[in-house]
Write an enzyme that holds these catalytic residues in place. Structure first.
Site: not given
Ligand code: ATP
Ligand code: CA
Ligand code: CA
Length: 166
Positions: A96, A82, A91, A94
């Site tokens: 989270d 990334r 991207r 990712d």
């Protein structure tokens, strides 16, 4: 005592499905990967002039503290190439942290529950597969209740039974 953390995964560059699967496998570096939702094809939110995403949610039973878990997530993002460019831009991957047990965290680096999770269909739909009854510790609603109250028009399409549930 280990806790169950839920990690949201997303990719809209390159081999999107492979990126999500590889990232989920790398989460073994944080503990036991207890589940992976189906993969979902989702419409980009925020910056709409970019390719669609593949999203999923993984459950990880971990003994890492939240800061250590974030460090693992960042290292997986780096491992998968990334490049940090614009927020909400394209991207490779990712990760989270959505929920960390029933704990709340609020530091410069980390907000848990993830502050936007309750408004995102691409998060709540896969999360509901793994943890329909998990309670959001701030909103005090279960994932299913949040989904019922959700007003997010962005399309989210489940791609068959690609993942595994616990
Ligand atoms: P969004 O937050 O809207 O999903 P994003 O994922 O594109 O946006 P990033 O650029 O990936 O945002 O993350 C920026 C920073 O957000 C991370 O470096 C991290 O320090 C911080 N952050 C705060 N809370 C969390 C969380 N719960 N999980 C992951 N990162 C978080
Ligand atoms: Ca994100
Ligand atoms: Ca992120």
């Amino acid at each position: 005592m280990p806790v169950i953390a839920y990690i949201g995964l997303g990719s809209n560059v390159g081999d999107r499905e492979g990126n999500v699967r590889r990232a989920a496998a790398f989460l073994a570096g944080a503990g036991r990967v207890a589940g992976l939702s189906s993969l979902y094809a989702t419409e980009p939110v925020g910056n709409r002039e970019q390719p669609g995403f593949i999203n999923a949610v993984a459950a990880v039973e971990t003994s890492l503290d939240p800061g250590e878990l974030l460090a693992v997530c960042r290292s997986i993002e780096r491992e998968l190439g990334r490049e940090r460019t614009v927020r909400w831009g394209p991207r490779t991957i990712d990760l989270d942290i959505l929920l960390y047990g029933d704990r709340t965290v609020s530091t410069d680096e980390l907000t848990i529950p993830h502050p936007l999770m309750a408004g995102r269909r691409f998060v709540l739909e896969p999360l509901a597969e793994l943890a329909p009854g998990a309670v959001h510790p701030v909103l005090r609603r279960t994932v299913v209740e949040l989904l019922r109250e959700l007003q997010d028009p962005h399309a989210v399409v489940r791609l068959g039974t690609a993942g595994t549930t616990p």
